[in-house]
Design a protein around this motif. Structure first.
Motif, PDB file in Angstrom:
ATOM      1  N   TYR A  43     -13.817  55.971 -34.966  1.00  0.00           N
ATOM      2  CA  TYR A  43     -13.898  56.969 -33.903  1.00  0.00           C
ATOM      3  C   TYR A  43     -12.628  57.816 -33.848  1.00  0.00           C
ATOM      4  O   TYR A  43     -12.682  59.023 -33.564  1.00  0.00           O
ATOM      5  CB  TYR A  43     -14.146  56.292 -32.553  1.00  0.00           C
ATOM      6  CG  TYR A  43     -15.598  55.985 -32.304  1.00  0.00           C
ATOM      7  CD1 TYR A  43     -16.507  57.007 -32.032  1.00  0.00           C
ATOM      8  CD2 TYR A  43     -16.080  54.676 -32.339  1.00  0.00           C
ATOM      9  CE1 TYR A  43     -17.841  56.741 -31.812  1.00  0.00           C
ATOM     10  CE2 TYR A  43     -17.420  54.397 -32.121  1.00  0.00           C
ATOM     11  CZ  TYR A  43     -18.293  55.431 -31.855  1.00  0.00           C
ATOM     12  OH  TYR A  43     -19.626  55.172 -31.637  1.00  0.00           O
ATOM     13  N   GLU A  44     -11.481  57.206 -34.115  1.00  0.00           N
ATOM     14  CA  GLU A  44     -10.238  57.976 -34.125  1.00  0.00           C
ATOM     15  C   GLU A  44     -10.243  59.002 -35.252  1.00  0.00           C
ATOM     16  O   GLU A  44      -9.747  60.125 -35.081  1.00  0.00           O
ATOM     17  CB  GLU A  44      -9.042  57.023 -34.250  1.00  0.00           C
ATOM     18  CG  GLU A  44      -8.786  56.221 -32.981  1.00  0.00           C
ATOM     19  CD  GLU A  44      -7.625  55.249 -33.109  1.00  0.00           C
ATOM     20  OE1 GLU A  44      -6.985  55.223 -34.180  1.00  0.00           O
ATOM     21  OE2 GLU A  44      -7.368  54.506 -32.148  1.00  0.00           O
ATOM     22  N   LEU A  45     -10.815  58.629 -36.389  1.00  0.00           N
ATOM     23  CA  LEU A  45     -10.960  59.592 -37.476  1.00  0.00           C
ATOM     24  C   LEU A  45     -11.876  60.732 -37.044  1.00  0.00           C
ATOM     25  O   LEU A  45     -11.599  61.909 -37.310  1.00  0.00           O
ATOM     26  CB  LEU A  45     -11.515  58.908 -38.725  1.00  0.00           C
ATOM     27  CG  LEU A  45     -11.880  59.831 -39.896  1.00  0.00           C
ATOM     28  CD1 LEU A  45     -10.663  60.599 -40.381  1.00  0.00           C
ATOM     29  CD2 LEU A  45     -12.515  59.034 -41.037  1.00  0.00           C
ATOM     30  N   GLY A  46     -12.966  60.384 -36.370  1.00  0.00           N
ATOM     31  CA  GLY A  46     -13.884  61.406 -35.878  1.00  0.00           C
ATOM     32  C   GLY A  46     -13.201  62.376 -34.930  1.00  0.00           C
ATOM     33  O   GLY A  46     -13.413  63.597 -35.003  1.00  0.00           O
ATOM     34  N   ASP A  47     -12.339  61.858 -34.044  1.00  0.00           N
ATOM     35  CA  ASP A  47     -11.591  62.717 -33.124  1.00  0.00           C
ATOM     36  C   ASP A  47     -10.675  63.667 -33.886  1.00  0.00           C
ATOM     37  O   ASP A  47     -10.564  64.849 -33.554  1.00  0.00           O
ATOM     38  CB  ASP A  47     -10.739  61.863 -32.170  1.00  0.00           C
ATOM     39  CG  ASP A  47     -11.571  61.178 -31.095  1.00  0.00           C
ATOM     40  OD1 ASP A  47     -12.742  61.568 -30.915  1.00  0.00           O
ATOM     41  OD2 ASP A  47     -11.051  60.249 -30.449  1.00  0.00           O
ATOM     42  N   ALA A  48     -10.003  63.128 -34.911  1.00  0.00           N
ATOM     43  CA  ALA A  48      -9.081  63.947 -35.689  1.00  0.00           C
ATOM     44  C   ALA A  48      -9.822  65.065 -36.414  1.00  0.00           C
ATOM     45  O   ALA A  48      -9.352  66.203 -36.490  1.00  0.00           O
ATOM     46  CB  ALA A  48      -8.326  63.078 -36.697  1.00  0.00           C
ATOM     47  N   ILE A  49     -11.002  64.751 -36.941  1.00  0.00           N
ATOM     48  CA  ILE A  49     -11.795  65.760 -37.644  1.00  0.00           C
ATOM     49  C   ILE A  49     -12.222  66.863 -36.681  1.00  0.00           C
ATOM     50  O   ILE A  49     -12.132  68.058 -36.999  1.00  0.00           O
ATOM     51  CB  ILE A  49     -13.021  65.108 -38.308  1.00  0.00           C
ATOM     52  CG1 ILE A  49     -12.573  64.209 -39.468  1.00  0.00           C
ATOM     53  CG2 ILE A  49     -13.999  66.169 -38.817  1.00  0.00           C
ATOM     54  CD1 ILE A  49     -13.681  63.346 -40.045  1.00  0.00           C
ATOM     55  N   LEU A  50     -12.677  66.478 -35.489  1.00  0.00           N
ATOM     56  CA  LEU A  50     -13.106  67.477 -34.510  1.00  0.00           C
ATOM     57  C   LEU A  50     -11.952  68.352 -34.040  1.00  0.00           C
ATOM     58  O   LEU A  50     -12.130  69.530 -33.728  1.00  0.00           O
ATOM     59  CB  LEU A  50     -13.756  66.788 -33.308  1.00  0.00           C
ATOM     60  CG  LEU A  50     -15.208  66.335 -33.480  1.00  0.00           C
ATOM     61  CD1 LEU A  50     -15.694  65.639 -32.223  1.00  0.00           C
ATOM     62  CD2 LEU A  50     -16.111  67.514 -33.800  1.00  0.00           C
ATOM     63  N   SER A  51     -10.751  67.777 -33.968  1.00  0.00           N
ATOM     64  CA  SER A  51      -9.595  68.545 -33.508  1.00  0.00           C
ATOM     65  C   SER A  51      -9.122  69.547 -34.557  1.00  0.00           C
ATOM     66  O   SER A  51      -8.375  70.477 -34.252  1.00  0.00           O
ATOM     67  CB  SER A  51      -8.433  67.607 -33.159  1.00  0.00           C
ATOM     68  OG  SER A  51      -7.855  67.055 -34.339  1.00  0.00           O
ATOM     69  N   GLY A  52      -9.550  69.345 -35.815  1.00  0.00           N
ATOM     70  CA  GLY A  52      -9.128  70.234 -36.887  1.00  0.00           C
ATOM     71  C   GLY A  52      -7.711  69.976 -37.358  1.00  0.00           C
ATOM     72  O   GLY A  52      -7.143  70.780 -38.109  1.00  0.00           O
ATOM     73  N   ASN A  53      -7.137  68.833 -36.945  1.00  0.00           N
ATOM     74  CA  ASN A  53      -5.762  68.493 -37.317  1.00  0.00           C
ATOM     75  C   ASN A  53      -5.785  67.675 -38.600  1.00  0.00           C
ATOM     76  O   ASN A  53      -6.022  66.469 -38.588  1.00  0.00           O
ATOM     77  CB  ASN A  53      -5.104  67.707 -36.177  1.00  0.00           C
ATOM     78  CG  ASN A  53      -3.619  67.472 -36.421  1.00  0.00           C
ATOM     79  OD1 ASN A  53      -3.170  67.376 -37.562  1.00  0.00           O
ATOM     80  ND2 ASN A  53      -2.873  67.371 -35.334  1.00  0.00           N
ATOM     81  N   LEU A  54      -5.524  68.323 -39.729  1.00  0.00           N
ATOM     82  CA  LEU A  54      -5.645  67.646 -41.020  1.00  0.00           C
ATOM     83  C   LEU A  54      -4.576  66.582 -41.236  1.00  0.00           C
ATOM     84  O   LEU A  54      -4.802  65.611 -41.971  1.00  0.00           O
ATOM     85  CB  LEU A  54      -5.596  68.670 -42.154  1.00  0.00           C
ATOM     86  CG  LEU A  54      -6.798  69.622 -42.216  1.00  0.00           C
ATOM     87  CD1 LEU A  54      -6.682  70.545 -43.415  1.00  0.00           C
ATOM     88  CD2 LEU A  54      -8.111  68.844 -42.274  1.00  0.00           C
ATOM     89  N   GLN A  55      -3.432  66.736 -40.585  1.00  0.00           N
ATOM     90  CA  GLN A  55      -2.421  65.677 -40.687  1.00  0.00           C
ATOM     91  C   GLN A  55      -2.890  64.408 -39.992  1.00  0.00           C
ATOM     92  O   GLN A  55      -2.645  63.292 -40.469  1.00  0.00           O
ATOM     93  CB  GLN A  55      -1.090  66.153 -40.092  1.00  0.00           C
ATOM     94  CG  GLN A  55      -0.389  67.224 -40.924  1.00  0.00           C
ATOM     95  CD  GLN A  55      -0.151  66.780 -42.362  1.00  0.00           C
ATOM     96  OE1 GLN A  55       0.413  65.704 -42.605  1.00  0.00           O
ATOM     97  NE2 GLN A  55      -0.579  67.591 -43.316  1.00  0.00           N
ATOM     98  N   GLU A  56      -3.579  64.562 -38.872  1.00  0.00           N
ATOM     99  CA  GLU A  56      -4.153  63.404 -38.184  1.00  0.00           C
ATOM    100  C   GLU A  56      -5.291  62.810 -38.998  1.00  0.00           C
ATOM    101  O   GLU A  56      -5.476  61.591 -39.044  1.00  0.00           O
ATOM    102  CB  GLU A  56      -4.655  63.798 -36.796  1.00  0.00           C
ATOM    103  CG  GLU A  56      -3.586  63.805 -35.724  1.00  0.00           C
ATOM    104  CD  GLU A  56      -2.942  62.446 -35.524  1.00  0.00           C
ATOM    105  OE1 GLU A  56      -3.666  61.466 -35.261  1.00  0.00           O
ATOM    106  OE2 GLU A  56      -1.708  62.357 -35.648  1.00  0.00           O
ATOM    107  N   VAL A  57      -6.084  63.678 -39.645  1.00  0.00           N
ATOM    108  CA  VAL A  57      -7.161  63.195 -40.514  1.00  0.00           C
ATOM    109  C   VAL A  57      -6.572  62.317 -41.616  1.00  0.00           C
ATOM    110  O   VAL A  57      -7.077  61.235 -41.909  1.00  0.00           O
ATOM    111  CB  VAL A  57      -7.947  64.370 -41.124  1.00  0.00           C
ATOM    112  CG1 VAL A  57      -8.907  63.867 -42.197  1.00  0.00           C
ATOM    113  CG2 VAL A  57      -8.723  65.118 -40.036  1.00  0.00           C
TER     114      VAL A  57
END
Length: 270
Positions: A43-57
């Protein structure tokens, strides 16, 4: 480049060996104890993808990769499987299910690929096209997967207008049950409306889970702005009129549009 990638993966395997041998917490973990943590990381990966933050991805992908290596390490200790078995297994599956790449099957488009995929899975032993849909999936995601899979074998609407007509039909049926005040039937018809909307999303090439989550985030952003403005006025929301709240809500909408138009990717969902 490939050598560097393999070295990095080998380093991760070495670190996993060390942790499993020396760290009290890591030594204690089992496949069962890691399960809920893996779900959380997904789910945290999903949040990062939705935020568009590739460093978080990138960061969250690392966390998920750690979990995969962790499961494989435990499997190697019990003698059931190791990371090579995991990697070779998925390689063989990909080769088997892509005969248009590794065989002589011809495809014209993405739909042909999906149909072949489902046919191959049935040959592999699945008794039903829907047999591979996890029972524990959230209902919204599950409905999407169900519709994707049955469409893959030709069980689908001919055109998007028929799908939209089905939504209106289901809404009318829901409205009738609401009027009749039959709670059990209301729930059933409400589910039919949701299922039809998810199907419509597929025809629109919209992921309904992503769309709803973006709306959730949009609502949270606007509601928190409303709370902020109320606080600035020295009021609580309970003390404000609906008209006052609507004024600030419209302000929040305009602010989010301005930020979006300025290209701030962090607020694309607003």
């Amino acid at each position: 480049m490939r050598e560097q990638q393999l070295q990095a993966f080998g380093r991760l395997l070495d670190i996993m060996d060390d942790l499993r041998a020396k760290c009290p917490w890591d030594k204690k973990q089992t496949i069962q104890s890691l399960r809920h943590l893996t779900i959380e990381e997904t789910y945290e990966l999903g949040d990062a993808i939705l935020s568009g933050n590739l460093q978080e991805v990138k960061k969250e992908l690392g966390d998920l990769l750690l979990h995969i290596v962790f499961y494989a390490k435990i499997g190697s200790e019990t003698g059931d499987f190791n990371i090579a078995d995991v990697a070779n297994g998925v390689c063989e599956k990909l080769i088997e299910r892509h005969p248009h790449i590794y065989g002589d099957v011809k495809v014209d488009n993405e739909d042909d690929v999906k149909r072949n995929w489902e046919k191959i899975k049935l040959k592999e032993g699945n008794k039903s096209v829907l047999g591979g849909v996890p029972k524990s999936l959230p209902a919204l995601v599950k409905a999407t997967r169900i519709q994707d899979k049955v469409a893959g074998v030709g069980f689908d609407w001919d055109n998007i207008d028929d799908v939209f007509a089905k939504i209106k039909e289901e809404i009318d049926e829901l409205h009738a049950e609401v009027k009749a005040q039959k709670q059990t039937n209301i729930e059933s018809e409400f589910g039919d409306v949701l299922f039809s909307l998810i199907n419509y999303a597929r025809f629109l090439k919209v992921n309904p889970e992503d769309a709803l989550e973006r709306t959730n985030r949009k609502f949270i952003t606007r509601f928190q702005y409303l709370e902020q403005r109320a606080n600035e006025k020295g009021k609580s929301l309970k003390d404000m009129t609906l008209q006052e709240m609507e004024t600030y809500w419209q302000e929040a909408k305009e602010n989010s549009k301005t930020i979006k138009n300025n290209g701030n990717t962090k607020t694309k969902h607003t």
